[in-house]
Enzyme design. Sequence first.
Site, PDB file in Angstrom:
ATOM      1  N   ILE A  84       0.671  -1.287   0.042  1.00 53.21           N
ATOM      2  CA  ILE A  84      -0.050  -0.080  -0.051  1.00 53.21           C
ATOM      3  C   ILE A  84       0.881   1.233  -0.228  1.00 53.21           C
ATOM      4  O   ILE A  84       0.597   2.266  -0.543  1.00 53.21           O
ATOM      5  CB  ILE A  84      -1.049   0.024   1.448  1.00 53.21           C
ATOM      6  CG1 ILE A  84      -1.968  -1.107   1.150  1.00 53.21           C
ATOM      7  CG2 ILE A  84      -1.556   1.605   1.167  1.00 53.21           C
ATOM      8  CD1 ILE A  84      -2.664  -1.237   2.048  1.00 53.21           C
TER       9      ILE A  84
ATOM     10  N   ASN B 127       2.024   5.262   7.255  1.00 52.00           N
ATOM     11  CA  ASN B 127       1.625   4.154   6.786  1.00 52.00           C
ATOM     12  C   ASN B 127       2.333   2.881   7.401  1.00 52.00           C
ATOM     13  O   ASN B 127       1.624   1.885   7.454  1.00 52.00           O
ATOM     14  CB  ASN B 127       1.662   3.954   5.405  1.00 52.00           C
ATOM     15  CG  ASN B 127       1.519   2.747   4.511  1.00 52.00           C
ATOM     16  OD1 ASN B 127       0.472   2.149   4.441  1.00 52.00           O
ATOM     17  ND2 ASN B 127       2.612   1.861   4.387  1.00 52.00           N
TER      18      ASN B 127
ATOM     19  N   TYR C 112      -2.878  -6.130  18.044  1.00 51.73           N
ATOM     20  CA  TYR C 112      -2.993  -5.115  16.761  1.00 51.73           C
ATOM     21  C   TYR C 112      -4.207  -4.539  16.649  1.00 51.73           C
ATOM     22  O   TYR C 112      -4.143  -3.212  16.357  1.00 51.73           O
ATOM     23  CB  TYR C 112      -2.794  -6.372  15.575  1.00 51.73           C
ATOM     24  CG  TYR C 112      -2.831  -5.781  14.360  1.00 51.73           C
ATOM     25  CD1 TYR C 112      -1.597  -4.983  13.818  1.00 51.73           C
ATOM     26  CD2 TYR C 112      -3.970  -5.964  13.465  1.00 51.73           C
ATOM     27  CE1 TYR C 112      -1.725  -4.470  12.421  1.00 51.73           C
ATOM     28  CE2 TYR C 112      -4.006  -5.436  12.264  1.00 51.73           C
ATOM     29  CZ  TYR C 112      -2.683  -4.388  11.708  1.00 51.73           C
ATOM     30  OH  TYR C 112      -2.905  -4.045  10.444  1.00 51.73           O
TER      31      TYR C 112
ATOM     32  N   LYS D  77      -4.764  -0.274  16.191  1.00 51.52           N
ATOM     33  CA  LYS D  77      -5.425   0.401  15.204  1.00 51.52           C
ATOM     34  C   LYS D  77      -6.667   1.223  15.409  1.00 51.52           C
ATOM     35  O   LYS D  77      -6.872   2.440  15.030  1.00 51.52           O
ATOM     36  CB  LYS D  77      -5.915  -0.488  14.002  1.00 51.52           C
ATOM     37  CG  LYS D  77      -4.804  -1.481  13.569  1.00 51.52           C
ATOM     38  CD  LYS D  77      -3.675  -0.371  12.854  1.00 51.52           C
ATOM     39  CE  LYS D  77      -2.682  -0.959  12.059  1.00 51.52           C
ATOM     40  NZ  LYS D  77      -1.850   0.059  11.135  1.00 51.52           N
TER      41      LYS D  77
ATOM     42  N   THR E  12      -1.771  -7.424  -1.490  1.00 57.99           N
ATOM     43  CA  THR E  12      -0.458  -7.065  -1.705  1.00 57.99           C
ATOM     44  C   THR E  12       0.670  -8.195  -1.848  1.00 57.99           C
ATOM     45  O   THR E  12       0.155  -9.343  -1.987  1.00 57.99           O
ATOM     46  CB  THR E  12       0.062  -6.426  -0.224  1.00 57.99           C
ATOM     47  OG1 THR E  12      -0.096  -7.405   0.895  1.00 57.99           O
ATOM     48  CG2 THR E  12      -0.973  -5.344   0.217  1.00 57.99           C
TER      49      THR E  12
END
Length: 257
Positions: free
Chosen positions: A20, A92, A158, A162, A193
């Site tokens: 990304i 990012n 995780y 976020k 990806t």
Amino acid sequence: MIQYSFDDKVAIVTGAAIGIGFEIVKQLCSSGASVIINDIDSAALEKATTIIRNQGGKCNAVLGNSGDLGTIQKMVQKAVREYGKLDFVVANAGITTFGNFIDYKPEDFQTLTSVNLQGSFFLAQAATKQFIKQKTGGRVIFMSSVTGHQAHPKLAAYGMTKAALEMLAKSLSVELAPHKITVNAVAPGATLTERTQSDEGYKATWEDITPTGIVSTTKDISNTILFLLSDSSSQITGQTIVVDGGWTSVSPPPNEM
């Protein structure tokens, strides 16, 4: 894809050698921006920089861990030294660590939060100081995830990081608005990806449980980022845009999990 004009704009994108991040850099450079590309993988970073320059893009690389405060300062300093200013920051870079809550190790927690939270927080802080010094305003984008919205097996830590980034965007949008700085987040769902496509069943699995029947591409995520960086989004701040083909509306987990 809408073609934006970012002539004379300067951006920093972390975790940008592949996936990304690299797509964001490609689109920014093709729209006229100058970009500082950061990554921890020296070979991938060199390759990415070469590709962008061969395509006529203007970029410079900063190798290092985006969670390291010294690396953050180098990125901002290089942007100003090479291009004279800074306009955009896209935090990012992020890492994913799977693990059951009961067995999750403190060292894994520290590694995770140093990149996902510390790196994003202090990059935004360093950029903000530069924006205020320039008196030009600016844009900050955090990279969240659908796991910050919906519980996902073995991703408690995780997902927590976020969700925290989305709250950070909301908080900073209020604090930084007087300086003409907007702060938003983007939350990708399943995305094709280099890493995910190495899993043979990834695409089919996520197509089956995504309402649109389509797995997002890096361009889908990058298109959203560029919109938030553009003048078209000047009244959008403190928000999170979810790009997931509707998965969070129903939220079925992949069968193998």
